[in-house]
Design a protein around this motif. Structure first.
Motif, PDB file in Angstrom:
ATOM      1  N   SER A  82     -27.670 -10.990 -59.252  1.00  0.00           N
ATOM      2  CA  SER A  82     -26.821 -11.820 -58.639  1.00  0.00           C
ATOM      3  C   SER A  82     -26.712 -13.321 -59.234  1.00  0.00           C
ATOM      4  O   SER A  82     -25.796 -13.906 -59.215  1.00  0.00           O
ATOM      5  N   PHE A  83     -28.254 -13.589 -59.794  1.00  0.00           N
ATOM      6  CA  PHE A  83     -28.108 -15.004 -60.357  1.00  0.00           C
ATOM      7  C   PHE A  83     -28.981 -15.402 -61.395  1.00  0.00           C
ATOM      8  O   PHE A  83     -30.061 -14.306 -61.595  1.00  0.00           O
ATOM      9  N   MET A  84     -29.075 -16.385 -62.020  1.00  0.00           N
ATOM     10  CA  MET A  84     -30.143 -16.691 -63.071  1.00  0.00           C
ATOM     11  C   MET A  84     -30.517 -18.162 -62.758  1.00  0.00           C
ATOM     12  O   MET A  84     -29.755 -19.024 -62.206  1.00  0.00           O
ATOM     13  N   ILE A  85     -31.712 -18.575 -63.643  1.00  0.00           N
ATOM     14  CA  ILE A  85     -32.302 -19.948 -63.477  1.00  0.00           C
ATOM     15  C   ILE A  85     -31.788 -20.291 -64.900  1.00  0.00           C
ATOM     16  O   ILE A  85     -31.865 -19.742 -65.910  1.00  0.00           O
ATOM     17  N   ASN A  86     -31.707 -21.909 -64.906  1.00  0.00           N
ATOM     18  CA  ASN A  86     -31.563 -22.616 -66.280  1.00  0.00           C
ATOM     19  C   ASN A  86     -33.028 -22.589 -66.702  1.00  0.00           C
ATOM     20  O   ASN A  86     -34.112 -21.963 -66.377  1.00  0.00           O
ATOM     21  N   LEU A  87     -32.826 -23.113 -68.140  1.00  0.00           N
ATOM     22  CA  LEU A  87     -34.226 -23.095 -68.826  1.00  0.00           C
ATOM     23  C   LEU A  87     -35.075 -24.165 -68.807  1.00  0.00           C
ATOM     24  O   LEU A  87     -36.406 -23.948 -69.186  1.00  0.00           O
ATOM     25  N   VAL A  88     -34.701 -25.217 -68.177  1.00  0.00           N
ATOM     26  CA  VAL A  88     -35.587 -26.309 -68.406  1.00  0.00           C
ATOM     27  C   VAL A  88     -35.977 -26.879 -66.857  1.00  0.00           C
ATOM     28  O   VAL A  88     -35.094 -26.890 -65.790  1.00  0.00           O
ATOM     29  N   ASN A  89     -37.387 -27.261 -66.458  1.00  0.00           N
ATOM     30  CA  ASN A  89     -37.595 -27.797 -65.122  1.00  0.00           C
ATOM     31  C   ASN A  89     -37.453 -29.127 -65.466  1.00  0.00           C
ATOM     32  O   ASN A  89     -37.833 -29.946 -66.336  1.00  0.00           O
ATOM     33  N   GLU A  90     -36.869 -29.939 -64.278  1.00  0.00           N
ATOM     34  CA  GLU A  90     -36.564 -31.325 -64.324  1.00  0.00           C
ATOM     35  C   GLU A  90     -37.413 -31.887 -63.089  1.00  0.00           C
ATOM     36  O   GLU A  90     -37.497 -31.213 -61.804  1.00  0.00           O
ATOM     37  N   GLN A  91     -37.672 -33.184 -63.176  1.00  0.00           N
ATOM     38  CA  GLN A  91     -38.128 -33.965 -62.016  1.00  0.00           C
ATOM     39  C   GLN A  91     -37.166 -35.005 -61.477  1.00  0.00           C
ATOM     40  O   GLN A  91     -36.814 -35.763 -62.236  1.00  0.00           O
ATOM     41  N   MET A  92     -36.828 -35.041 -60.470  1.00  0.00           N
ATOM     42  CA  MET A  92     -35.811 -36.004 -59.985  1.00  0.00           C
ATOM     43  C   MET A  92     -35.754 -35.942 -58.415  1.00  0.00           C
ATOM     44  O   MET A  92     -36.200 -35.220 -57.829  1.00  0.00           O
ATOM     45  N   THR A  93     -35.106 -36.998 -57.904  1.00  0.00           N
ATOM     46  CA  THR A  93     -34.861 -37.137 -56.417  1.00  0.00           C
ATOM     47  C   THR A  93     -33.762 -36.140 -55.862  1.00  0.00           C
ATOM     48  O   THR A  93     -33.027 -35.593 -56.816  1.00  0.00           O
ATOM     49  N   TRP A  94     -33.907 -35.745 -54.687  1.00  0.00           N
ATOM     50  CA  TRP A  94     -32.785 -34.686 -54.452  1.00  0.00           C
ATOM     51  C   TRP A  94     -31.164 -35.290 -54.336  1.00  0.00           C
ATOM     52  O   TRP A  94     -30.384 -34.687 -54.948  1.00  0.00           O
ATOM     53  N   ASN A  95     -31.173 -36.771 -54.185  1.00  0.00           N
ATOM     54  CA  ASN A  95     -29.988 -37.438 -54.314  1.00  0.00           C
ATOM     55  C   ASN A  95     -29.441 -37.114 -55.656  1.00  0.00           C
ATOM     56  O   ASN A  95     -28.337 -36.984 -55.993  1.00  0.00           O
ATOM     57  N   ALA A  96     -30.341 -37.553 -56.585  1.00  0.00           N
ATOM     58  CA  ALA A  96     -30.282 -37.296 -57.899  1.00  0.00           C
ATOM     59  C   ALA A  96     -29.699 -35.968 -58.398  1.00  0.00           C
ATOM     60  O   ALA A  96     -28.541 -35.728 -59.252  1.00  0.00           O
ATOM     61  N   ALA A  97     -30.355 -34.961 -58.125  1.00  0.00           N
ATOM     62  CA  ALA A  97     -30.115 -33.657 -58.362  1.00  0.00           C
ATOM     63  C   ALA A  97     -28.630 -33.230 -57.755  1.00  0.00           C
ATOM     64  O   ALA A  97     -28.101 -32.490 -58.367  1.00  0.00           O
ATOM     65  N   ASP A  98     -28.491 -33.655 -56.499  1.00  0.00           N
ATOM     66  CA  ASP A  98     -27.148 -33.112 -55.776  1.00  0.00           C
ATOM     67  C   ASP A  98     -25.896 -33.864 -56.538  1.00  0.00           C
ATOM     68  O   ASP A  98     -25.004 -33.185 -56.677  1.00  0.00           O
ATOM     69  N   GLU A  99     -26.038 -35.290 -57.030  1.00  0.00           N
ATOM     70  CA  GLU A  99     -24.970 -35.591 -57.657  1.00  0.00           C
ATOM     71  C   GLU A  99     -24.905 -34.984 -59.228  1.00  0.00           C
ATOM     72  O   GLU A  99     -23.867 -34.831 -59.583  1.00  0.00           O
ATOM     73  N   LYS A 100     -26.070 -34.795 -60.016  1.00  0.00           N
ATOM     74  CA  LYS A 100     -26.033 -34.138 -61.163  1.00  0.00           C
ATOM     75  C   LYS A 100     -25.470 -32.892 -61.203  1.00  0.00           C
ATOM     76  O   LYS A 100     -24.751 -32.177 -62.100  1.00  0.00           O
ATOM     77  N   TYR A 101     -25.755 -31.953 -60.222  1.00  0.00           N
ATOM     78  CA  TYR A 101     -25.299 -30.618 -59.947  1.00  0.00           C
ATOM     79  C   TYR A 101     -24.464 -30.327 -58.798  1.00  0.00           C
ATOM     80  O   TYR A 101     -25.042 -29.602 -57.784  1.00  0.00           O
ATOM     81  N   PRO A 102     -23.219 -30.917 -58.814  1.00  0.00           N
ATOM     82  CA  PRO A 102     -22.495 -30.505 -57.583  1.00  0.00           C
ATOM     83  C   PRO A 102     -22.009 -29.033 -57.622  1.00  0.00           C
ATOM     84  O   PRO A 102     -22.041 -28.172 -58.483  1.00  0.00           O
TER      85      PRO A 102
END
Length: 183
Positions: A82-102
């Motif tokens: 049903s789903f896949m993950i991307n290839l790269v691990n990132e470090q960021m705040t949840w707010n930044a992640a929520d904005e980057k990946y709407p």
């Protein structure tokens, strides 16, 4: 008759080598098209595309060889059908992640259920990720989910042991691994 058989075998081997014919099956150098929720996709299979990610094809992990799939771009690694993950691990705040990946961008923060599935398949996923140039293996640490807890906290899953918590604030930095549906 023996010389004819040798010639035939030689011709078939040549045609297979140059791609004029294919023997099919999981060891074929052609990615298999999959649409919708396909149960033949398993953890560790590689999602590839030759058109920027619009049309996905799936390569069984055990037949992956980057030099064979030069016409494709690796999009992600399948967790299940049903789903896949991307290839790269990132470090960021949840707010930044929520904005980057709407939610509308195709790649989203995973749910707790999805991260639990990642934890369950982590060995197969890391085996595949190690074979892809530029990919990062998953680490045994906390990863953000898309699920908030109250106004300031967020659920996360520890990929070291599969435990869930909601101790981190939206402004704390944590690991991010986004997911994309295979449908």
């Amino acid at each position: 008759m023996r010389q004819f058989t040798k010639l035939l075998v030689t011709l078939v081997a040549f045609f297979l080598a140059v791609g004029i014919i294919s023997c099919g099956g999981p060891s074929s150098p052609d990615a298999t098209s999959v649409t919708g929720n396909n149960t033949s996709v398993v953890a560790g299979d590689i999602a590839v595309s030759s058109d920027g990610g619009t049309t996905l094809k799936y390569v069984p992990a055990d037949s992956w060889n980057e030099s064979t799939y030069t016409d494709y771009t690796v999009i992600g690694v399948c967790v299940d059908s049903s789903f896949m993950i991307n290839l790269v691990n990132e470090q960021m705040t949840w707010n930044a992640a929520d904005e980057k990946y709407p939610d509308t961008a195709g790649w989203d923060l995973p749910t707790r259920v999805q991260l639990k599935a990642v934890y369950d398949a982590m060995s197969a996923l890391n085996t595949t990720l190690a074979r892809i140039t530029g990919a990062n293996k998953l680490t045994g640490s906390y990863y953000w989910t898309s699920e908030t807890y109250g106004d300031n906290n967020v659920w996360d899953v520890d990929l070291y042991n599969g435990n869930e918590s909601h101790l981190y604030y939206k402004t704390d930095s944590n690991n991010v691994r986004v997911v994309r549906a295979l449908d």
